[in-house]
Write a protein that holds these residues in place. Structure first.
Motif, PDB file in Angstrom:
ATOM      1  N   GLU A  14      45.383  35.532  30.561  1.00 49.84           N
ATOM      2  CA  GLU A  14      44.326  34.634  31.004  1.00 49.84           C
ATOM      3  C   GLU A  14      44.181  34.762  32.510  1.00 49.84           C
ATOM      4  O   GLU A  14      45.174  34.707  33.240  1.00 49.84           O
ATOM      5  N   LEU A  15      42.971  34.927  32.989  1.00 43.37           N
ATOM      6  CA  LEU A  15      42.688  35.043  34.408  1.00 43.37           C
ATOM      7  C   LEU A  15      41.956  33.790  34.870  1.00 43.37           C
ATOM      8  O   LEU A  15      41.060  33.301  34.176  1.00 43.37           O
ATOM      9  N   PHE A  16      42.357  33.275  36.042  1.00 46.02           N
ATOM     10  CA  PHE A  16      41.690  32.085  36.576  1.00 46.02           C
ATOM     11  C   PHE A  16      41.450  32.273  38.066  1.00 46.02           C
ATOM     12  O   PHE A  16      42.133  33.059  38.729  1.00 46.02           O
ATOM     13  N   ASN A  17      40.455  31.564  38.584  1.00 45.80           N
ATOM     14  CA  ASN A  17      40.032  31.780  39.972  1.00 45.80           C
ATOM     15  C   ASN A  17      40.356  30.617  40.902  1.00 45.80           C
ATOM     16  O   ASN A  17      39.957  30.614  42.062  1.00 45.80           O
ATOM     17  N   GLY A  18      41.065  29.601  40.418  1.00 45.84           N
ATOM     18  CA  GLY A  18      41.415  28.469  41.258  1.00 45.84           C
ATOM     19  C   GLY A  18      40.316  27.445  41.414  1.00 45.84           C
ATOM     20  O   GLY A  18      40.499  26.424  42.078  1.00 45.84           O
ATOM     21  N   ALA A  19      39.161  27.704  40.809  1.00 47.75           N
ATOM     22  CA  ALA A  19      38.041  26.760  40.880  1.00 47.75           C
ATOM     23  C   ALA A  19      37.602  26.326  39.481  1.00 47.75           C
ATOM     24  O   ALA A  19      36.462  25.920  39.278  1.00 47.75           O
ATOM     25  N   GLY A  20      38.495  26.438  38.514  1.00 47.03           N
ATOM     26  CA  GLY A  20      38.187  26.031  37.144  1.00 47.03           C
ATOM     27  C   GLY A  20      37.722  27.151  36.253  1.00 47.03           C
ATOM     28  O   GLY A  20      37.565  26.961  35.049  1.00 47.03           O
ATOM     29  N   GLY A  21      37.474  28.343  36.817  1.00 46.49           N
ATOM     30  CA  GLY A  21      37.025  29.472  36.020  1.00 46.49           C
ATOM     31  C   GLY A  21      38.175  30.087  35.239  1.00 46.49           C
ATOM     32  O   GLY A  21      39.252  30.324  35.786  1.00 46.49           O
ATOM     33  N   LEU A  22      37.951  30.365  33.950  1.00 46.73           N
ATOM     34  CA  LEU A  22      38.995  30.884  33.081  1.00 46.73           C
ATOM     35  C   LEU A  22      38.401  31.902  32.123  1.00 46.73           C
ATOM     36  O   LEU A  22      37.345  31.679  31.537  1.00 46.73           O
ATOM     37  N   VAL A  23      39.083  33.042  31.965  1.00 47.83           N
ATOM     38  CA  VAL A  23      38.621  34.054  31.017  1.00 47.83           C
ATOM     39  C   VAL A  23      39.839  34.739  30.402  1.00 47.83           C
ATOM     40  O   VAL A  23      40.848  34.979  31.065  1.00 47.83           O
ATOM     41  N   GLU A  24      39.744  35.035  29.109  1.00 47.29           N
ATOM     42  CA  GLU A  24      40.817  35.771  28.435  1.00 47.29           C
ATOM     43  C   GLU A  24      40.542  37.259  28.541  1.00 47.29           C
ATOM     44  O   GLU A  24      39.399  37.708  28.411  1.00 47.29           O
ATOM     45  N   GLY A  25      41.592  38.019  28.802  1.00 50.96           N
ATOM     46  CA  GLY A  25      41.420  39.453  28.957  1.00 50.96           C
ATOM     47  C   GLY A  25      42.518  40.230  28.272  1.00 50.96           C
ATOM     48  O   GLY A  25      43.509  39.667  27.790  1.00 50.96           O
ATOM     49  N   SER A  26      42.351  41.550  28.232  1.00 48.00           N
ATOM     50  CA  SER A  26      43.329  42.449  27.630  1.00 48.00           C
ATOM     51  C   SER A  26      43.620  43.581  28.610  1.00 48.00           C
ATOM     52  O   SER A  26      42.694  44.157  29.203  1.00 48.00           O
ATOM     53  N   ILE A  27      44.895  43.912  28.793  1.00 44.87           N
ATOM     54  CA  ILE A  27      45.269  44.999  29.691  1.00 44.87           C
ATOM     55  C   ILE A  27      44.877  46.338  29.061  1.00 44.87           C
ATOM     56  O   ILE A  27      45.256  46.624  27.919  1.00 44.87           O
ATOM     57  N   GLN A  28      44.131  47.136  29.818  1.00 45.20           N
ATOM     58  CA  GLN A  28      43.646  48.419  29.311  1.00 45.20           C
ATOM     59  C   GLN A  28      44.412  49.611  29.873  1.00 45.20           C
ATOM     60  O   GLN A  28      44.559  50.638  29.203  1.00 45.20           O
ATOM     61  N   ARG A  29      44.891  49.479  31.112  1.00 43.96           N
ATOM     62  CA  ARG A  29      45.575  50.607  31.763  1.00 43.96           C
ATOM     63  C   ARG A  29      46.591  50.074  32.749  1.00 43.96           C
ATOM     64  O   ARG A  29      46.354  49.082  33.416  1.00 43.96           O
TER      65      ARG A  29
END
Length: 223
Positions: A14-29
């Protein structure tokens, strides 16, 4: 992520930007230069949850890493903001120190996975601080020999934010205490021992965070 958590290709994060933004991701490389992550969904914006506590503490004169510790723990505990308070006995804070404290906040935000980064406000002079207290409906002043905090907390609360006020080494002057109380703050005791600035700040914040979390849970269960 790869060296400490031992994550590798296809692991989800999960990636977040410190301002409430959140997105799920997958490691590709993964290689020696870094890693690539692909988003698996559209980003979400999460609103702050629970009561928002704003700390005003006169910690400008603290030395030996004590100010760093205060800021780090306020971030971990979930304070919404910290504002250095300039008083008669703590009347300055260096710009280079403020920059260092910003780095401390960022490291703590990553460590405790806060979606909303704690704000470090510019220092505020005591005379400009009093109107802030007057506008707040819930503010607590750490004061020696005052009524214990747990004896003062109400059984229910409808406010969405509050202030925590802690004086400098040597405490506020009698006149400053009088003016803060006249502005509407409630003096609270934190035990029989006289506490350092950073200890008083964290004790007060931790207690109020637990109290407000309990209030929030009770409100949710009653709905």
């Amino acid at each position: 992520m790869t060296r400490v958590l031992r994550l590798s290709v296809n692991d989800r994060v999960e990636l977040f930007n410190g301002a409430g933004g959140l997105v799920e991701g997958s490691i590709q490389r993964v290689d020696k230069t870094g890693l690539d992550i692909i988003a698996l969904d559209d980003p979400k914006v999460i609103s702050p949850l629970g009561m928002q506590w704003h700390v005003f503490a006169a910690f400008g004169s603290l030395k030996g890493g004590r100010a760093d510790w205060l800021i780090e723990k306020c971030t971990e505990l979930g304070a919404r903001s910290v504002t250095p308070l300039l008083t008669e006995r703590s009347h300055t804070i260096g710009e280079n120190r403020v920059e260092r404290l910003q780095r401390v906040i960022l490291a703590a935000v990553k460590q405790c996975q806060r979606l909303h980064e704690m704000t470090l406000n510019p220092p505020v002079n005591f005379c400009n601080f009093l109107p802030i207290v007057a506008q707040s409906k819930l503010s607590f002043l750490a004061a020696a020999e005052a009524t214990p905090l747990l004896s003062i907390l109400p059984n229910s609360n409808t406010e969405d934010s509050g202030l925590l006020i802690v004086g400098p080494e040597g405490d506020f002057t009698d006149e400053e205490v009088k003016m803060i109380k006249e502005a509407g703050a409630t003096p609270v005791g934190l035990g029989p021992c006289r506490l350092r600035v950073e200890t008083a700040t964290i004790t007060l914040l931790a207690t109020l965070m637990l109290w407000s979390d309990a209030q929030n849970l009770g409100a949710q269960q009653s709905q």
